[in-house]
Design a protein around this motif. Structure first.
Motif, mmCIF file in Angstrom:
data_model
loop_
_atom_site.group_PDB
_atom_site.id
_atom_site.type_symbol
_atom_site.label_atom_id
_atom_site.label_comp_id
_atom_site.label_asym_id
_atom_site.label_seq_id
_atom_site.Cartn_x
_atom_site.Cartn_y
_atom_site.Cartn_z
ATOM 1 N N GLY A 7 93.975 7.932 -26.631
ATOM 2 C CA GLY A 7 93.698 6.158 -27.373
ATOM 3 C C GLY A 7 92.960 6.506 -28.641
ATOM 4 O O GLY A 7 93.231 5.270 -30.311
ATOM 5 N N ARG A 8 93.961 7.424 -29.501
ATOM 6 C CA ARG A 8 92.850 7.461 -30.607
ATOM 7 C C ARG A 8 93.718 7.520 -31.970
ATOM 8 O O ARG A 8 94.939 8.204 -31.606
ATOM 9 C CB ARG A 8 91.948 8.874 -31.149
ATOM 10 C CG ARG A 8 90.730 8.883 -30.539
ATOM 11 C CD ARG A 8 89.486 9.845 -30.976
ATOM 12 N NE ARG A 8 88.002 10.188 -30.042
ATOM 13 C CZ ARG A 8 87.272 9.921 -30.070
ATOM 14 N NH1 ARG A 8 86.852 9.278 -31.378
ATOM 15 N NH2 ARG A 8 86.297 9.710 -29.175
ATOM 16 N N ARG A 9 93.646 6.611 -32.709
ATOM 17 C CA ARG A 9 94.396 6.741 -33.946
ATOM 18 C C ARG A 9 93.857 7.595 -35.447
ATOM 19 O O ARG A 9 92.914 7.197 -35.692
ATOM 20 C CB ARG A 9 94.939 5.268 -34.459
ATOM 21 C CG ARG A 9 95.573 4.585 -32.968
ATOM 22 C CD ARG A 9 96.011 3.364 -33.028
ATOM 23 N NE ARG A 9 97.430 3.073 -33.821
ATOM 24 C CZ ARG A 9 97.534 1.706 -34.219
ATOM 25 N NH1 ARG A 9 96.495 0.917 -34.298
ATOM 26 N NH2 ARG A 9 98.240 1.900 -34.971
ATOM 27 N N PHE A 10 94.923 8.151 -35.910
ATOM 28 C CA PHE A 10 94.392 8.701 -37.516
ATOM 29 C C PHE A 10 95.011 9.302 -37.983
ATOM 30 O O PHE A 10 96.664 8.476 -38.271
ATOM 31 C CB PHE A 10 93.883 10.569 -37.064
ATOM 32 C CG PHE A 10 93.047 10.782 -35.797
ATOM 33 C CD1 PHE A 10 92.380 11.499 -36.516
ATOM 34 C CD2 PHE A 10 93.201 10.945 -34.622
ATOM 35 C CE1 PHE A 10 91.006 11.360 -35.767
ATOM 36 C CE2 PHE A 10 92.261 11.112 -33.836
ATOM 37 C CZ PHE A 10 91.030 11.523 -34.344
ATOM 38 N N ARG A 11 94.986 8.704 -39.280
ATOM 39 C CA ARG A 11 95.571 8.767 -40.780
ATOM 40 C C ARG A 11 95.001 9.555 -41.572
ATOM 41 O O ARG A 11 94.195 9.902 -41.835
ATOM 42 C CB ARG A 11 95.865 6.707 -41.105
ATOM 43 C CG ARG A 11 94.288 6.933 -41.930
ATOM 44 C CD ARG A 11 94.554 5.048 -42.708
ATOM 45 N NE ARG A 11 93.120 5.233 -42.546
ATOM 46 C CZ ARG A 11 92.647 3.819 -43.201
ATOM 47 N NH1 ARG A 11 93.491 2.775 -43.148
ATOM 48 N NH2 ARG A 11 91.416 3.291 -43.099
ATOM 49 N N ALA A 12 95.794 9.469 -42.873
ATOM 50 C CA ALA A 12 95.212 10.699 -43.818
ATOM 51 C C ALA A 12 93.654 9.638 -44.423
ATOM 52 O O ALA A 12 93.680 8.461 -44.276
ATOM 53 C CB ALA A 12 96.601 10.742 -44.986
ATOM 54 N N LEU A 13 92.993 11.080 -44.267
ATOM 55 C CA LEU A 13 91.993 10.083 -44.815
ATOM 56 C C LEU A 13 92.210 9.449 -46.067
ATOM 57 O O LEU A 13 92.677 9.715 -47.287
ATOM 58 C CB LEU A 13 90.772 11.691 -45.870
ATOM 59 C CG LEU A 13 89.145 11.129 -46.130
ATOM 60 C CD1 LEU A 13 88.975 10.637 -44.872
ATOM 61 C CD2 LEU A 13 88.802 12.651 -46.536
ATOM 62 N N GLY A 14 91.172 8.390 -46.639
ATOM 63 C CA GLY A 14 91.923 8.135 -47.714
ATOM 64 C C GLY A 14 92.963 6.574 -47.347
ATOM 65 O O GLY A 14 93.343 6.185 -48.287
ATOM 66 N N GLY A 15 93.127 6.768 -46.370
ATOM 67 C CA GLY A 15 94.267 5.340 -45.777
ATOM 68 C C GLY A 15 95.988 6.504 -46.314
ATOM 69 O O GLY A 15 96.306 5.492 -45.716
ATOM 70 N N GLY A 16 96.259 7.456 -46.953
ATOM 71 C CA GLY A 16 97.513 7.820 -47.730
ATOM 72 C C GLY A 16 98.496 7.087 -48.040
ATOM 73 O O GLY A 16 98.396 6.389 -48.738
ATOM 74 N N ASP A 17 99.402 6.811 -47.173
ATOM 75 C CA ASP A 17 100.243 6.318 -47.263
ATOM 76 C C ASP A 17 100.948 5.619 -46.445
ATOM 77 O O ASP A 17 102.490 5.060 -46.315
ATOM 78 C CB ASP A 17 101.887 7.756 -47.692
ATOM 79 C CG ASP A 17 102.352 7.947 -46.644
ATOM 80 O OD1 ASP A 17 101.991 8.074 -45.693
ATOM 81 O OD2 ASP A 17 103.663 8.900 -46.897
ATOM 82 N N GLY A 18 100.018 5.318 -45.398
ATOM 83 C CA GLY A 18 100.578 4.285 -43.864
ATOM 84 C C GLY A 18 100.463 4.804 -43.172
ATOM 85 O O GLY A 18 100.714 4.491 -42.136
ATOM 86 N N ALA A 19 101.373 6.163 -43.214
ATOM 87 C CA ALA A 19 101.607 7.041 -41.978
ATOM 88 C C ALA A 19 100.511 7.014 -40.874
ATOM 89 O O ALA A 19 98.827 7.499 -41.576
ATOM 90 C CB ALA A 19 101.652 8.271 -42.505
ATOM 91 N N TYR A 20 100.590 6.744 -39.641
ATOM 92 C CA TYR A 20 99.327 7.579 -38.845
ATOM 93 C C TYR A 20 99.867 7.939 -37.041
ATOM 94 O O TYR A 20 101.108 7.359 -37.428
ATOM 95 C CB TYR A 20 98.395 6.132 -38.166
ATOM 96 C CG TYR A 20 98.956 4.629 -37.706
ATOM 97 C CD1 TYR A 20 99.428 4.503 -36.118
ATOM 98 C CD2 TYR A 20 100.483 4.369 -38.023
ATOM 99 C CE1 TYR A 20 99.795 3.665 -35.116
ATOM 100 C CE2 TYR A 20 100.605 2.695 -37.418
ATOM 101 C CZ TYR A 20 100.722 2.848 -36.365
ATOM 102 O OH TYR A 20 101.633 2.024 -35.589
#
Length: 113
Positions: A7-20
């Motif tokens: 259930g944990r969600r991750f994205r690139a550190l700092g938000g990246g390009d919006g992919a998660y």
């Protein structure tokens, strides 16, 4: 196993390009689907050891039609109360590359309505 990715969600550190990615876990089996930004569709599948280290294989299709495949090892770290994965990755084939990325956990705000 003290750290669960279910259930944990991750994205690139700092938000990246919006992919998660939203992770699922059953025992030591871990998988996720991801999309957004330049990724049309991606998946990871692998295992989690007792220390929370992930060993994953991944595939993704990018917006330009490129198909990418590779593997990664992600080590959990805590930064100011945020779970961050240090991801050492390798891509195969015509898009071969290696690198290190950082993924931060995204905690969704609970609705008050």
């Amino acid at each position: 196993m003290s750290l669960s990715y279910d259930g944990r969600r991750f994205r690139a550190l700092g938000g990246g390009d919006g992919a998660y990615a939203e992770y699922r876990q059953r025992g030591n089996l871990v998988w996720a689907e991801f999309e957004g930004g330049h990724v049309v569709r991606g998946t990871v599948t692998g295992t989690c050891d007792a220390g929370g280290v992930l060993r994953l294989a991944y595939t993704m299709v990018l917006g330009g039609g490129e198909v990418i495949a590779g593997h990664s090892t992600s080590t959990p770290q805590w930064h100011g109360g945020t779970l961050v994965l240090r991801e050492v990755w390798e891509r195969y084939g015509e898009h071969a590359a290696t690198g290190v990325s950082y993924l931060e956990e995204v905690v969704l705000e609970k609705s008050t309505s």
